[in-house]
Design a protein around this motif. Structure first.
Motif, PDB file in Angstrom:
ATOM      1  N   ASP A 187       0.840  -1.193   0.000  1.00 51.57           N
ATOM      2  CA  ASP A 187       0.000   0.000   0.000  1.00 51.57           C
ATOM      3  C   ASP A 187       0.877   1.246   0.000  1.00 51.57           C
ATOM      4  N   GLU A 188       0.511   2.240  -0.800  1.00 57.40           N
ATOM      5  CA  GLU A 188       1.360   3.427  -0.981  1.00 57.40           C
ATOM      6  C   GLU A 188       1.499   4.273   0.275  1.00 57.40           C
ATOM      7  N   ALA A 189       0.601   4.113   1.232  1.00 57.90           N
ATOM      8  CA  ALA A 189       0.718   4.879   2.474  1.00 57.90           C
ATOM      9  C   ALA A 189       1.804   4.318   3.386  1.00 57.90           C
ATOM     10  N   PHE A 190       2.261   3.074   3.104  1.00 52.63           N
ATOM     11  CA  PHE A 190       3.334   2.453   3.877  1.00 52.63           C
ATOM     12  C   PHE A 190       4.644   2.620   3.119  1.00 52.63           C
ATOM     13  N   ILE A 191       5.521   3.468   3.636  1.00 52.84           N
ATOM     14  CA  ILE A 191       6.788   3.780   2.978  1.00 52.84           C
ATOM     15  C   ILE A 191       7.892   2.913   3.571  1.00 52.84           C
ATOM     16  N   SER A 192       8.614   2.223   2.727  1.00 51.07           N
ATOM     17  CA  SER A 192       9.713   1.382   3.199  1.00 51.07           C
ATOM     18  C   SER A 192      10.764   2.253   3.886  1.00 51.07           C
ATOM     19  N   THR A 193      11.257   1.791   5.034  1.00 51.15           N
ATOM     20  CA  THR A 193      12.269   2.537   5.772  1.00 51.15           C
ATOM     21  C   THR A 193      13.234   1.561   6.424  1.00 51.15           C
ATOM     22  N   GLY A 194      14.118   2.060   7.272  1.00 46.45           N
ATOM     23  CA  GLY A 194      15.083   1.183   7.918  1.00 46.45           C
ATOM     24  C   GLY A 194      16.242   0.824   6.995  1.00 46.45           C
ATOM     25  N   PRO A 195      16.956  -0.267   7.288  1.00 46.47           N
ATOM     26  CA  PRO A 195      18.158  -0.636   6.519  1.00 46.47           C
ATOM     27  C   PRO A 195      17.930  -0.713   5.015  1.00 46.47           C
ATOM     28  N   LEU A 222      10.983   9.694   2.245  1.00 43.31           N
ATOM     29  CA  LEU A 222      11.656  10.029   3.499  1.00 43.31           C
ATOM     30  C   LEU A 222      12.884  10.895   3.241  1.00 43.31           C
ATOM     31  N   SER A 223      13.052  11.916   4.031  1.00 39.95           N
ATOM     32  CA  SER A 223      14.268  12.707   3.966  1.00 39.95           C
ATOM     33  C   SER A 223      15.371  11.933   4.685  1.00 39.95           C
ATOM     34  N   PRO A 224      16.651  12.250   4.430  1.00 42.26           N
ATOM     35  CA  PRO A 224      17.737  11.593   5.163  1.00 42.26           C
ATOM     36  C   PRO A 224      17.605  11.778   6.675  1.00 42.26           C
ATOM     37  N   ALA A 225      17.124  12.930   7.099  1.00 43.53           N
ATOM     38  CA  ALA A 225      16.959  13.187   8.529  1.00 43.53           C
ATOM     39  C   ALA A 225      15.939  12.230   9.133  1.00 43.53           C
ATOM     40  N   THR A 226      14.827  12.044   8.429  1.00 42.66           N
ATOM     41  CA  THR A 226      13.792  11.135   8.923  1.00 42.66           C
ATOM     42  C   THR A 226      14.301   9.706   8.940  1.00 42.66           C
ATOM     43  N   LEU A 227      15.002   9.303   7.889  1.00 44.39           N
ATOM     44  CA  LEU A 227      15.534   7.937   7.821  1.00 44.39           C
ATOM     45  C   LEU A 227      16.511   7.681   8.969  1.00 44.39           C
ATOM     46  N   CYS A 228      17.352   8.652   9.273  1.00 48.65           N
ATOM     47  CA  CYS A 228      18.295   8.512  10.379  1.00 48.65           C
ATOM     48  C   CYS A 228      17.550   8.301  11.692  1.00 48.65           C
ATOM     49  N   CYS A 229      16.509   9.084  11.928  1.00 46.75           N
ATOM     50  CA  CYS A 229      15.732   8.941  13.161  1.00 46.75           C
ATOM     51  C   CYS A 229      15.044   7.585  13.215  1.00 46.75           C
ATOM     52  N   ALA A 238      25.240   0.083  18.580  1.00 46.80           N
ATOM     53  CA  ALA A 238      26.420   0.542  17.843  1.00 46.80           C
ATOM     54  C   ALA A 238      26.230   0.421  16.335  1.00 46.80           C
ATOM     55  N   ARG A 239      25.625  -0.671  15.871  1.00 42.54           N
ATOM     56  CA  ARG A 239      25.449  -0.876  14.432  1.00 42.54           C
ATOM     57  C   ARG A 239      24.558   0.214  13.826  1.00 42.54           C
ATOM     58  N   SER A 240      23.416   0.457  14.445  1.00 42.18           N
ATOM     59  CA  SER A 240      22.497   1.475  13.925  1.00 42.18           C
ATOM     60  C   SER A 240      23.134   2.854  13.930  1.00 42.18           C
ATOM     61  N   GLN A 241      23.871   3.167  14.999  1.00 41.04           N
ATOM     62  CA  GLN A 241      24.509   4.481  15.072  1.00 41.04           C
ATOM     63  C   GLN A 241      25.599   4.623  14.011  1.00 41.04           C
ATOM     64  N   SER A 242      26.328   3.562  13.746  1.00 42.01           N
ATOM     65  CA  SER A 242      27.371   3.616  12.713  1.00 42.01           C
ATOM     66  C   SER A 242      26.749   3.815  11.333  1.00 42.01           C
ATOM     67  N   TYR A 243      25.611   3.159  11.086  1.00 47.02           N
ATOM     68  CA  TYR A 243      24.926   3.332   9.808  1.00 47.02           C
ATOM     69  C   TYR A 243      24.464   4.781   9.639  1.00 47.02           C
ATOM     70  N   ASP A 256      18.832  21.408  11.267  1.00 48.22           N
ATOM     71  CA  ASP A 256      17.664  21.908  11.993  1.00 48.22           C
ATOM     72  C   ASP A 256      16.515  20.906  11.879  1.00 48.22           C
ATOM     73  N   GLU A 257      16.322  20.399  10.665  1.00 42.78           N
ATOM     74  CA  GLU A 257      15.279  19.391  10.469  1.00 42.78           C
ATOM     75  C   GLU A 257      15.595  18.134  11.267  1.00 42.78           C
ATOM     76  N   LEU A 258      16.853  17.732  11.246  1.00 43.63           N
ATOM     77  CA  LEU A 258      17.261  16.523  11.962  1.00 43.63           C
ATOM     78  C   LEU A 258      16.978  16.659  13.455  1.00 43.63           C
ATOM     79  N   ARG A 259      17.319  17.804  14.015  1.00 45.30           N
ATOM     80  CA  ARG A 259      17.098  17.999  15.452  1.00 45.30           C
ATOM     81  C   ARG A 259      15.601  18.045  15.782  1.00 45.30           C
ATOM     82  N   GLU A 260      14.819  18.685  14.912  1.00 40.27           N
ATOM     83  CA  GLU A 260      13.372  18.733  15.146  1.00 40.27           C
ATOM     84  C   GLU A 260      12.772  17.336  15.055  1.00 40.27           C
ATOM     85  N   GLN A 261      13.199  16.570  14.038  1.00 37.61           N
ATOM     86  CA  GLN A 261      12.711  15.198  13.889  1.00 37.61           C
ATOM     87  C   GLN A 261      13.136  14.358  15.089  1.00 37.61           C
TER      88      GLN A 261
END
Length: 306
Positions: A187-195, A222-229, A238-243, A256-261
């Motif tokens: 479904d288009e409302a579900f956006i793939s995220t994560g690794p 997803l913006s890079p900031a959102t993906l990181c969050c 450690a693995r997630s933080q390194s990615y 600014d976006e990253l901190r707000e997210q």
């Protein structure tokens, strides 16, 4: 979230009733009540069962309904359906802690004037108070925010269960949520995220059997900031933080976006640690972050310049 009519039906319904009996108690027409029941059944808040030519209606076992019943019984003199309808529950969702009208408007996606209109009647009744320009729930009424959150959680579960029975909601807000599942959701409302989504930025991470989706009816990608969050919500190790360090080094990210997210996703501390690490080339790092030399080696594997 719920209309006054829907709330009134939910607070009126006791045991099993027919549509006709509920219409009588609500003092509304049969057609109106039947439509009301259909909407509530679609949300999973009421259940119906045919018995001959009649339809029996009863409340579902949703936790939100237990909270609603407790509130209406404890404060039976208050017309809760009138007070909680419209945008009020949307605003209350974020009032688990004192917040200004500006912050409530941003989080609940309504205008500041709507926040004031929604909360003024509650303030007049002593349910909400205002101090230092921030609204807050008075003692004894904190469960109103919990009610709003449970209603949203119930709605999110209803949404994801249309596509899979095996899932875990990792994070949620009023209108959006992050879910882990083993099943593919198209479904288009579900956006793939994560690794799996790091491939978009030429960072082919090893994806496991688990899939991660971000549900949103307004966001296309997803913006890079959102993906990181999202990555930090999925796993803060450690693995997630390194990615995330790879991503922040590889693409331009609006800080600014990253901190707000990060504030919205509850990962502000982790994000600040990552930014400090990059700004000091690893001289200031937490125990979960690699040494700068280790990170340089990892970055080289993915052809990321640091």
């Amino acid at each position: 979230m719920l209309t006054e009519g829907e709330l009134r039906a939910l607070t009126t319904l006791r045991g099993e009733q027919t549509v006709s009996e509920l219409a009588t108690h609500l003092e509304r027409g049969l057609s109106y009540t039947s439509e009301l029941v259909s909407r509530l059944e679609a949300t999973g808040l009421v259940e119906t069962q045919r018995q001959g030519k009649t339809k029996q209606i009863r409340l579902s076992d949703a936790k939100a309904l237990e909270l609603l019943a407790a509130i209406t019984q404890e404060y039976a003199h208050i017309d809760w359906p009138e007070l909680l309808s419209g945008a009020t529950l949307r605003v209350l969702y974020y009032l688990e802690t004192p917040r200004t009208a500006t912050e409530l408007a941003r989080r609940s996606d309504v205008h500041r004037s709507t926040v004031h209109r929604a909360l003024d009647p509650l303030q007049h009744r002593g349910i909400v108070y205002k101090a230092n320009d921030a609204y807050a729930l008075n003692e004894g009424f904190e469960q109103l925010s919990t009610l709003a959150q449970e209603l949203a959680h119930h709605s999110h579960r209803q949404t994801v269960e249309r596509y899979t029975d095996t899932y875990t909601i990792l994070w949620e807000s009023l209108d959006e949520f992050l879910v882990q599942t083993a099943d593919e959701i198209t479904d288009e409302a579900f956006i793939s995220t994560g690794p799996a989504q790091f491939q978009t930025y030429d960072l082919p991470l090893v994806a496991r059997d688990r899939r991660y989706y971000f549900y949103s009816e307004t966001m296309d990608d997803l913006s890079p900031a959102t993906l990181c969050c999202h990555m930090l919500v999925i796993g803060s190790g450690a693995r997630s933080q390194s990615y995330c360090l790879l991503l922040l080094s590889h693409v331009t990210v609006d800080r600014d976006e990253l901190r707000e997210q990060a504030t919205d996703y509850g990962v502000s501390g982790l994000v600040e640690d990552l930014l400090t690490y990059l700004d000091t080339t690893g001289k200031q790092r937490t125990s979960q972050l690699p040494t700068w030399e280790e990170f340089q080696e990892l970055a080289a594997e993915y052809e990321v310049t640091v």
